[in-house]
Design an enzyme around this catalytic site. Structure first.
Site, mmCIF file in Angstrom:
data_model
loop_
_atom_site.group_PDB
_atom_site.id
_atom_site.type_symbol
_atom_site.label_atom_id
_atom_site.label_comp_id
_atom_site.label_asym_id
_atom_site.label_seq_id
_atom_site.Cartn_x
_atom_site.Cartn_y
_atom_site.Cartn_z
ATOM 1 N N HIS A 1 21.117 10.228 -37.861
ATOM 2 C CA HIS A 1 20.770 8.975 -38.523
ATOM 3 C C HIS A 1 21.209 9.016 -39.981
ATOM 4 C CE1 HIS A 1 18.200 7.155 -35.363
ATOM 5 N NE2 HIS A 1 18.027 8.428 -35.006
ATOM 6 N N GLU B 1 11.376 10.448 -25.635
ATOM 7 C CA GLU B 1 10.974 11.307 -26.742
ATOM 8 C C GLU B 1 9.455 11.232 -26.904
ATOM 9 O OE1 GLU B 1 11.812 11.930 -31.539
ATOM 10 O OE2 GLU B 1 12.277 10.018 -30.577
ATOM 11 N N ASP C 1 19.522 14.817 -35.546
ATOM 12 C CA ASP C 1 18.618 13.681 -35.685
ATOM 13 C C ASP C 1 18.543 13.247 -37.146
ATOM 14 O OD1 ASP C 1 17.031 11.645 -34.772
ATOM 15 O OD2 ASP C 1 15.238 12.851 -34.489
#
Length: 392
Positions: A27, A227, A333
């Site tokens: 991200h 998740e 991530d």
């Protein structure tokens, strides 16, 4: 003296850093340099930061994210998003992202961000995308200029290719608009679409119109699923929405048994057994479908431990799923919130989960196979960049 064959080398820090890596789940707003957050906050008069020096701010991000809750983890993004509301800030952050990934040995990356979160300064959605694209291209050009025979033995692999994935927030109602935005900019290295944000209570099927549009436009998409919520989220993402990849997907282990018992009853024992007796494991219908269809799992070990999706690196399902031949990929991530990098994620798995050279090679090639990139270009990176580095 002849050079030591790659697989005979110890998996030490510098060796891992120099290996070419492929990153599919990173991200942009989760990887901003702490110093950049501080500088942008001063430039823009953003007064909400919890600390006023780089070390303290870095520590705050890691500690705040290390909560065991996905919802609390997501709260840390208020600050990185808060200082990236101008075109100049977005371009800077995107450029620095490329430089940081290249310094870590990443040769191909897909970086995702939510354009709808960067409109408070008056930018349009298209202006946000153009600003990020400019930064990505500037970073690529810098790394291409630096690559070559004179770059030095200490440097990781050279040029890097970075494409963008546009994310829609799953709690909002702009997914069709963001999907159209992704298609509109796909000739400018926007390679796909995603939905992200709090998973529980916001199923992917709320965004079916976006996925239908993307399929009709022959566009790629991945979906955060499995998740913070379990098998129903994965099933909806795959069977109703048509996801090509799963963001995280760790909860697919809920559909795997060994000796008739869920592997989640004793993950440590299941992981150990998977190394020697993978045939002892039974896949439920959804797990079997995901594996058979080679739907990539964009797994992020450190992040999953922070949000409570995994108990520890040692007991993270990534090792079990790799041994059972799912299409596992390794990812960061959010590099800022998890104080991590691709090299660090690999090193943690080597040191704490017993990963080998073969494991690292497998997840790297898996990622390149599943990249939102034309087949011939994927194949060229696998054959010309990855295999020479990982094979004897």
């Amino acid at each position: 003296m002849p050079e030591t064959p790659p697989r005979a080398r110890a998996l030490e820090t510098d060796t891992i850093r120099r290996l070419p890596k492929v990153l599919l789940h990173d991200h942009l707003d989760g990887g901003v340099r702490p110093g950049t957050v501080l500088e942008l906050s001063h430039e823009q008069g953003y007064a909400a930061l919890p600390a006023e020096d780089v070390d303290a701010l870095s520590a705050w991000f890691a500690q705040a994210a290390d909560s065991g809750s996905l919802a609390r983890y997501l709260e840390t993004f208020a600050h990185t998003v808060g200082v990236t509301q101008t075109a100049a800030a977005l371009t800077r952050v995107a450029r620095e992202c490329v430089l940081d990934l290249a310094a870590d040995g990443v040769v191909y990356a897909e970086v995702r961000y939510a354009p709808e979160q960067h409109l408070e300064g008056g930018l349009s959605l298209d202006e946000v995308v153009r600003a990020v694209n400019q930064g990505l291209r500037e970073g690529e050009e810098e790394m291409t200029a630096l690559a070559g025979p004179d770059r030095g033995q200490a440097a990781p692999a050279g040029p890097i290719r970075v494409r963008a994935i546009l994310t829609a927030m799953r709690h909002a109602a702009r997914s069709r608009e963001i999907a159209e935005l992704a298609v509109r900019h796909r000739e400018a290295e926007v390679c796909g679409f995603d939905i992200a944000g709090a998973e529980d209570g916001f199923p992917p099927t709320r965004h079916l119109a976006a996925f239908e549009f993307l399929r009709q436009e022959n566009s790629h998409f991945t979906i955060h699923a499995g998740e913070a919520f379990g098998l129903p989220s994965i099933w909806e993402a795959v069977q109703l929405c048509g996801a090509e990849r799963l963001g995280h997907g760790i909860r697919i282990v809920d559909d795997i048994t060994v000796d008739g018992r869920p592997v989640t009853d004793d993950l440590a024992s299941a992981i150990a057994r998977s190394r020697t007796e993978p045939e002892a494991f039974a896949l439920g219908p959804l797990a079997g479908y995901v594996r058979d269809r080679r739907i990539a799992l964009e797994m992020c070990p450190s992040s999953n431990v922070q949000t409570g999706a995994a108990p520890s690196i040692e007991k993270h399902a990534i090792t079990l799923l790799t041994q059972l031949m799912f299409r596992v990929t390794l990812n960061t991530d959010n590099r800022l919130m998890s104080a991590t990098s691709m090299s660090r994620e690999a090193q943690l798995l080597v040191d704490r989960a017993g990963w080998t050279w073969t494991d690292l090679r497998r997840v790297t090639v898996n990622a390149m196979k599943s990249a939102f990139l034309p087949f011939d270009e994927r194949l060229r990176i696998i054959e010309d960049v990855l295999k020479p580095a990982y094979d004897d």
